[in-house]
Design a protein around this motif. Structure first.
Motif, PDB file in Angstrom:
ATOM      1  N   GLY A  71       0.813  -1.200   0.000  1.00  0.00           N
ATOM      2  CA  GLY A  71       0.000   0.000   0.000  1.00  0.00           C
ATOM      3  C   GLY A  71       0.852   1.257   0.000  1.00  0.00           C
ATOM      4  O   GLY A  71       2.005   1.251   0.423  1.00  0.00           O
ATOM      5  N   LYS A  72       0.276   2.358  -0.449  1.00  0.00           N
ATOM      6  CA  LYS A  72       1.013   3.616  -0.540  1.00  0.00           C
ATOM      7  C   LYS A  72       1.223   4.265   0.823  1.00  0.00           C
ATOM      8  O   LYS A  72       2.215   4.952   1.050  1.00  0.00           O
ATOM      9  CB  LYS A  72       0.277   4.581  -1.465  1.00  0.00           C
ATOM     10  CG  LYS A  72       0.257   4.147  -2.921  1.00  0.00           C
ATOM     11  CD  LYS A  72      -0.423   5.184  -3.795  1.00  0.00           C
ATOM     12  CE  LYS A  72      -0.391   4.759  -5.255  1.00  0.00           C
ATOM     13  NZ  LYS A  72      -1.045   5.766  -6.132  1.00  0.00           N
ATOM     14  N   GLN A  73       0.276   4.073   1.731  1.00  0.00           N
ATOM     15  CA  GLN A  73       0.359   4.741   3.021  1.00  0.00           C
ATOM     16  C   GLN A  73       1.600   4.318   3.796  1.00  0.00           C
ATOM     17  O   GLN A  73       2.327   5.154   4.340  1.00  0.00           O
ATOM     18  CB  GLN A  73      -0.892   4.451   3.841  1.00  0.00           C
ATOM     19  CG  GLN A  73      -0.929   5.169   5.178  1.00  0.00           C
ATOM     20  CD  GLN A  73      -2.212   4.881   5.942  1.00  0.00           C
ATOM     21  OE1 GLN A  73      -3.025   4.055   5.521  1.00  0.00           O
ATOM     22  NE2 GLN A  73      -2.382   5.553   7.068  1.00  0.00           N
ATOM     23  N   VAL A  74       1.874   3.000   3.827  1.00  0.00           N
ATOM     24  CA  VAL A  74       3.057   2.500   4.534  1.00  0.00           C
ATOM     25  C   VAL A  74       4.332   2.998   3.863  1.00  0.00           C
ATOM     26  O   VAL A  74       5.315   3.339   4.542  1.00  0.00           O
ATOM     27  CB  VAL A  74       3.027   0.960   4.597  1.00  0.00           C
ATOM     28  CG1 VAL A  74       4.303   0.426   5.214  1.00  0.00           C
ATOM     29  CG2 VAL A  74       1.829   0.485   5.381  1.00  0.00           C
ATOM     30  N   PHE A  75       4.312   3.067   2.546  1.00  0.00           N
ATOM     31  CA  PHE A  75       5.488   3.571   1.825  1.00  0.00           C
ATOM     32  C   PHE A  75       5.814   5.001   2.227  1.00  0.00           C
ATOM     33  O   PHE A  75       6.974   5.337   2.490  1.00  0.00           O
ATOM     34  CB  PHE A  75       5.255   3.493   0.320  1.00  0.00           C
ATOM     35  CG  PHE A  75       6.192   4.353  -0.479  1.00  0.00           C
ATOM     36  CD1 PHE A  75       7.523   4.016  -0.610  1.00  0.00           C
ATOM     37  CD2 PHE A  75       5.730   5.523  -1.083  1.00  0.00           C
ATOM     38  CE1 PHE A  75       8.400   4.826  -1.338  1.00  0.00           C
ATOM     39  CE2 PHE A  75       6.585   6.331  -1.802  1.00  0.00           C
ATOM     40  CZ  PHE A  75       7.924   5.985  -1.933  1.00  0.00           C
ATOM     41  N   TRP A  76       4.818   5.861   2.286  1.00  0.00           N
ATOM     42  CA  TRP A  76       5.058   7.262   2.637  1.00  0.00           C
ATOM     43  C   TRP A  76       5.536   7.398   4.080  1.00  0.00           C
ATOM     44  O   TRP A  76       6.389   8.242   4.376  1.00  0.00           O
ATOM     45  CB  TRP A  76       3.796   8.090   2.404  1.00  0.00           C
ATOM     46  CG  TRP A  76       3.531   8.363   0.960  1.00  0.00           C
ATOM     47  CD1 TRP A  76       2.524   7.858   0.188  1.00  0.00           C
ATOM     48  CD2 TRP A  76       4.311   9.195   0.093  1.00  0.00           C
ATOM     49  NE1 TRP A  76       2.619   8.324  -1.097  1.00  0.00           N
ATOM     50  CE2 TRP A  76       3.704   9.146  -1.190  1.00  0.00           C
ATOM     51  CE3 TRP A  76       5.457   9.970   0.278  1.00  0.00           C
ATOM     52  CZ2 TRP A  76       4.222   9.851  -2.266  1.00  0.00           C
ATOM     53  CZ3 TRP A  76       5.972  10.673  -0.810  1.00  0.00           C
ATOM     54  CH2 TRP A  76       5.348  10.610  -2.067  1.00  0.00           C
ATOM     55  N   ILE A  77       5.009   6.580   4.967  1.00  0.00           N
ATOM     56  CA  ILE A  77       5.476   6.619   6.359  1.00  0.00           C
ATOM     57  C   ILE A  77       6.951   6.227   6.433  1.00  0.00           C
ATOM     58  O   ILE A  77       7.755   6.887   7.111  1.00  0.00           O
ATOM     59  CB  ILE A  77       4.624   5.689   7.246  1.00  0.00           C
ATOM     60  CG1 ILE A  77       3.188   6.229   7.351  1.00  0.00           C
ATOM     61  CG2 ILE A  77       5.241   5.540   8.627  1.00  0.00           C
ATOM     62  CD1 ILE A  77       2.243   5.303   8.079  1.00  0.00           C
ATOM     63  N   ARG A  78       7.326   5.172   5.717  1.00  0.00           N
ATOM     64  CA  ARG A  78       8.720   4.733   5.722  1.00  0.00           C
ATOM     65  C   ARG A  78       9.630   5.767   5.069  1.00  0.00           C
ATOM     66  O   ARG A  78      10.750   6.003   5.529  1.00  0.00           O
ATOM     67  CB  ARG A  78       8.834   3.386   5.019  1.00  0.00           C
ATOM     68  CG  ARG A  78       8.213   2.253   5.813  1.00  0.00           C
ATOM     69  CD  ARG A  78       8.224   0.945   5.065  1.00  0.00           C
ATOM     70  NE  ARG A  78       7.568  -0.076   5.869  1.00  0.00           N
ATOM     71  CZ  ARG A  78       7.212  -1.278   5.417  1.00  0.00           C
ATOM     72  NH1 ARG A  78       7.472  -1.609   4.159  1.00  0.00           N
ATOM     73  NH2 ARG A  78       6.620  -2.146   6.213  1.00  0.00           N
ATOM     74  N   LEU A  79       9.145   6.402   4.015  1.00  0.00           N
ATOM     75  CA  LEU A  79       9.950   7.427   3.343  1.00  0.00           C
ATOM     76  C   LEU A  79      10.207   8.615   4.267  1.00  0.00           C
ATOM     77  O   LEU A  79      11.332   9.134   4.337  1.00  0.00           O
ATOM     78  CB  LEU A  79       9.249   7.888   2.068  1.00  0.00           C
ATOM     79  CG  LEU A  79       9.994   8.940   1.245  1.00  0.00           C
ATOM     80  CD1 LEU A  79      11.341   8.402   0.768  1.00  0.00           C
ATOM     81  CD2 LEU A  79       9.137   9.391   0.056  1.00  0.00           C
ATOM     82  N   LEU A  80       9.197   9.049   4.997  1.00  0.00           N
ATOM     83  CA  LEU A  80       9.371  10.153   5.944  1.00  0.00           C
ATOM     84  C   LEU A  80      10.363   9.790   7.045  1.00  0.00           C
ATOM     85  O   LEU A  80      11.194  10.614   7.442  1.00  0.00           O
ATOM     86  CB  LEU A  80       8.021  10.540   6.546  1.00  0.00           C
ATOM     87  CG  LEU A  80       7.029  11.233   5.600  1.00  0.00           C
ATOM     88  CD1 LEU A  80       5.689  11.450   6.289  1.00  0.00           C
ATOM     89  CD2 LEU A  80       7.593  12.565   5.113  1.00  0.00           C
ATOM     90  N   LEU A  81      10.303   8.539   7.520  1.00  0.00           N
ATOM     91  CA  LEU A  81      11.250   8.096   8.541  1.00  0.00           C
ATOM     92  C   LEU A  81      12.676   8.068   8.005  1.00  0.00           C
ATOM     93  O   LEU A  81      13.625   8.443   8.716  1.00  0.00           O
ATOM     94  CB  LEU A  81      10.853   6.708   9.062  1.00  0.00           C
ATOM     95  CG  LEU A  81       9.641   6.655   9.988  1.00  0.00           C
ATOM     96  CD1 LEU A  81       9.238   5.202  10.250  1.00  0.00           C
ATOM     97  CD2 LEU A  81       9.933   7.370  11.308  1.00  0.00           C
ATOM     98  N   VAL A  82      12.849   7.659   6.750  1.00  0.00           N
ATOM     99  CA  VAL A  82      14.187   7.622   6.153  1.00  0.00           C
ATOM    100  C   VAL A  82      14.737   9.036   5.986  1.00  0.00           C
ATOM    101  O   VAL A  82      15.909   9.304   6.286  1.00  0.00           O
ATOM    102  CB  VAL A  82      14.141   6.887   4.790  1.00  0.00           C
ATOM    103  CG1 VAL A  82      15.436   7.095   4.028  1.00  0.00           C
ATOM    104  CG2 VAL A  82      13.902   5.407   5.003  1.00  0.00           C
TER     105      VAL A  82
END
Length: 204
Positions: A94-105
């Motif tokens: 899903g896109k939501q988890v991707f964006w959360i991980r990207l912000l953390l990175v």
């Protein structure tokens, strides 16, 4: 505590590796990224164990090498997993988890930059081993910033692992023991009852 955390991180990284491998058995690019993520994750855990076992004031060079492995290689691991999350959209991820991980990175990268400023040598070679600080000391503000950055990176790592919760709810692991002999002393073939085998297969 850090050694126990390193072992738990190894288990988490390995489960994530097996899950991605099972979901994309034929995608060569994802397979390569997944293997790279496994290696980077294990190196990061090794660094965490080094930090735990070599004190900063006693073995400074070794301690710093462990910190570089933990935070530097760990950040690369997070980046690789974020790329994997992007590559597996939209069918698997899903896109939501991707964006959360990207912000953390991104946040972890900013904090890593801030943390490395203290080790640049601009405030003296012995400042990194200083234990007691006063507000009037040279580099005090930078010391406070880098300390907050290191804690923030640690929390970012934990937060990144927490994003695996929903993914791991879709996977089950089990250990299966297969007998190769009737005892622990010989290697004679073990006779297996066909009816029992069918029952075990049906239960699984």
């Amino acid at each position: 505590m850090l050694n126990i955390a390193a072992v738990l991180c190894i288990a988490t990284i390995y489960v994530r590796y097996k899950q991605v491998h099972a979901l994309n058995p034929e995608e060569s690019r994802i397979i390569k990224l997944n293997k790279a993520g496994l290696v980077l994750g294990l190196l990061s855990c090794l660094g965490l164990s080094i930090v735990a076992n070599f004190q900063k004031t006693t073995f400074f060079a070794v301690h710093v090498c462990g910190a570089v492995l933990t935070f530097g290689i760990g950040s690369l691991y997070m980046f690789v997993q974020t790329i994997l999350s992007y590559q597996m959209q939209p069918k698997i991820h899903g896109k939501q988890v991707f964006w959360i991980r990207l912000l953390l990175v991104i946040w972890c990268g900013v904090m890593l930059t801030c943390s490395s400023l203290l080790y640049s040598g601009s405030f003296g070679a012995d400042i990194v081993q200083k234990l007691h600080w006063n507000p009037e000391d040279k580099g005090y503000v930078l010391h406070m910033i880098t300390t907050a950055a290191e804690w923030s990176m640690s929390l970012s790592f934990f937060g990144f692992f927490l994003t695996y919760i929903r993914d791991f709810q879709k996977i089950s692991l089990r250990v299966e023991a297969t007998l190769h002999g009737l005892t622990l002393y010989d290697t004679a073939p073990c006779p297996i009852n066909n009816e029992r085998t069918r029952l075990l297969s049906r239960d699984v």
